[in-house]
Enzyme design. Sequence first.
Site, PDB file in Angstrom:
ATOM      1  N   CYS A   1     -25.923  38.566  -4.227  1.00 13.27           N
ATOM      2  CA  CYS A   1     -26.056  38.943  -2.821  1.00 13.27           C
ATOM      3  C   CYS A   1     -27.328  39.769  -2.600  1.00 13.27           C
ATOM      4  CB  CYS A   1     -24.785  39.642  -2.344  1.00 13.27           C
ATOM      5  SG  CYS A   1     -24.556  39.395  -0.575  1.00 13.27           S
TER       6      CYS A   1
ATOM      7  N   HIS B   1     -20.672  35.895  -3.737  1.00 14.69           N
ATOM      8  CA  HIS B   1     -20.156  36.820  -4.762  1.00 14.69           C
ATOM      9  C   HIS B   1     -19.267  36.074  -5.751  1.00 14.69           C
ATOM     10  CE1 HIS B   1     -21.165  40.736  -2.806  1.00 14.69           C
ATOM     11  NE2 HIS B   1     -21.245  39.957  -1.753  1.00 14.69           N
TER      12      HIS B   1
ATOM     13  N   GLU C   1     -18.165  37.063  -8.487  1.00  9.41           N
ATOM     14  CA  GLU C   1     -17.234  37.984  -9.174  1.00  9.41           C
ATOM     15  C   GLU C   1     -15.848  38.020  -8.534  1.00  9.41           C
ATOM     16  OE1 GLU C   1     -19.744  38.846  -7.269  1.00  9.41           O
ATOM     17  OE2 GLU C   1     -19.472  40.758  -6.236  1.00  9.41           O
TER      18      GLU C   1
HETATM   19  N1  GLN Z   1     -26.995  43.947   2.618  1.00  9.48           N
HETATM   20  C1  GLN Z   1     -27.160  42.539   2.384  1.00  9.48           C
HETATM   21  C2  GLN Z   1     -26.717  41.706   3.573  1.00  9.48           C
HETATM   22  O1  GLN Z   1     -25.959  42.168   4.408  1.00  9.48           O
HETATM   23  C3  GLN Z   1     -26.417  42.123   1.117  1.00  9.48           C
HETATM   24  C4  GLN Z   1     -24.946  42.381   1.177  1.00  9.48           C
HETATM   25  C5  GLN Z   1     -24.278  42.329  -0.170  1.00  9.48           C
HETATM   26  O2  GLN Z   1     -24.921  42.493  -1.213  1.00  9.48           O
HETATM   27  N2  GLN Z   1     -22.968  42.155  -0.181  1.00  9.48           N
HETATM   28  O3  GLN Z   1     -27.123  40.585   3.712  1.00  9.48           O
END
Ligand code: GLN
Length: 539
Positions: A384, A510, A512
């Site tokens: 992310c 994600h 995970e």
């Molecule tokens: N802050 C980034 C976004 O909103 C990544 C979010 C995250 O890593 N879950 O796109």
Amino acid sequence: MSNSTKYVFVTGGVTSSLGKGIISASLAKLLQARGYSVTIQKLDPYINIDPGTLNPYEHGECFVTDDGAETDLDLGHYERFLNVPTSQANNITTGRIYQSVIEKERKGEFLGKTVQVIPHITDEIKNRIQILGTQGIYDIVITEIGGTVGDIESLPYIEAVRQMMWEFDNDCIVVHLTLVPYLAAAGELKTKPTQHSVKQLLELGVQPDILCCRTEHELDLTLRKKIAKFCNVSMNAVIESRDAESIYDVPLLMQEEELDKVVLEKLGLPSKSIPKLDSWKVFLDRLKNPKEEVVIGLVGKYVELKDAYKSISESFIHAGVANEVRVNVKWIHSERLTQNNINDELSGLNGILVAPGFGSRGISGKIEAVKFARENKIPFLGICLGMQCAVIEFARNVLNLTDAHTTEIAEDCPHPVISMMEEQKNISNLGGTMRLGAYKCQLKSNSNSFRAYNTDKISERHRHRFEFNNDYLDAFEKAGMISTGKNPETGLVEVVEIPSHPWFVGAQFHPEYKSTVANPHPLFVAFVNATKEYKNTIK
Ligand code: GLN
């Protein structure tokens, strides 16, 4: 009143952090292994609608379900143990309970009545508990009540439990988790805190059926008898819950104590077969007897609080077992990483993971870590924000767009290689408004991610507002960073890779959140395998 679904309530006494989540997940695992269909629900007594807006320092990781609910990290344990997805219905907070009662009041649904904690809030709690039970899917619903008995904020939940115990009679039981501390000065275990905590439950009208006693030492027969006598439970319902080496030991320890057997007896359900848990035992054996070790650096800004990256560290455990290696995670604070110390801080690593996150704190350290991994050809996984950092680093140092950034941090930057999605631009509320939950992704064959998954169609969970800016895609691909995964409907870039690097993968989603004991996540398995290979080449 009778109901075909049975309910097990798990409460906690004496202190927090006794591990109600792990006990609930372990009990569920044992019941599942006996052939019952089980789900676990967490009721959280705080007033936030969900933990989505909570700082990880407050509440650890925010776990995301397929249906896009932002939930308590215990739901991650439930999924990792049971290998069954959870949903919005599996995590309810006081905020959500009150929100729906107040919405009903505004619609006039209470027909002019005074709206009160009893019966309106407790009815809403009871309905939320039974939503899972009435789906016709589950034989047993385990409901974990967050907080500690005696807390003001959990009173309505205990009252709802009291009412359900009365209304459903034989279909509900209460498992109470307490502490039996060891007093070094006296040289013995003390049962008084347990007695007091049961008394507190009794004052609220709830008699626990089973006591799980967290202890550092063996709970001998005399102590068990004493607890049983003072707390009105049968001897076999006093369960010892010893500190374990790994959370994955707990189902087997609970099996030795026959927790599942006693639960079924009390619920009036047949024992069915005795759980063998063969594959679980193989997992544990491999976990404890790895053939080699690798060191992976986890670069993040919450590293002093390991719970903030719970699903990532558990994914490493699963992927380590799949590769028969122990993954030693080196926690690296992104705020402390600079161009000057990067060599010292990151040398000796067999792999680097740059963690998800929000906001500018620590981002320059994350970008430095990506550069180090890319230039030194160290296996890299960016998740992310970690993937977004990989894109920014590539733009700055390979495409020479020195002022490239994400608009999350530099709104008006000349090269917004990561930018906000159109549909996010007019959103003013923070809670529950990100791109959340499962989305499909189409993988390119002949990529590391395709090889990891062994299929080109995947579905993964998201939690973000910003995206790869497709205006730059051509330039990136010409320079060697390829989009190997895209959303088939929107064309959004979900995975980036550098084919000239042995293993460099950035995922907008994600992975995970979907790794379990039974199904270690393919990207983590492939990443750990790459770190193993890398380690052997540098020997
Ligand atoms: N802050 C980034 C976004 O909103 C990544 C979010 C995250 O890593 N879950 O796109």
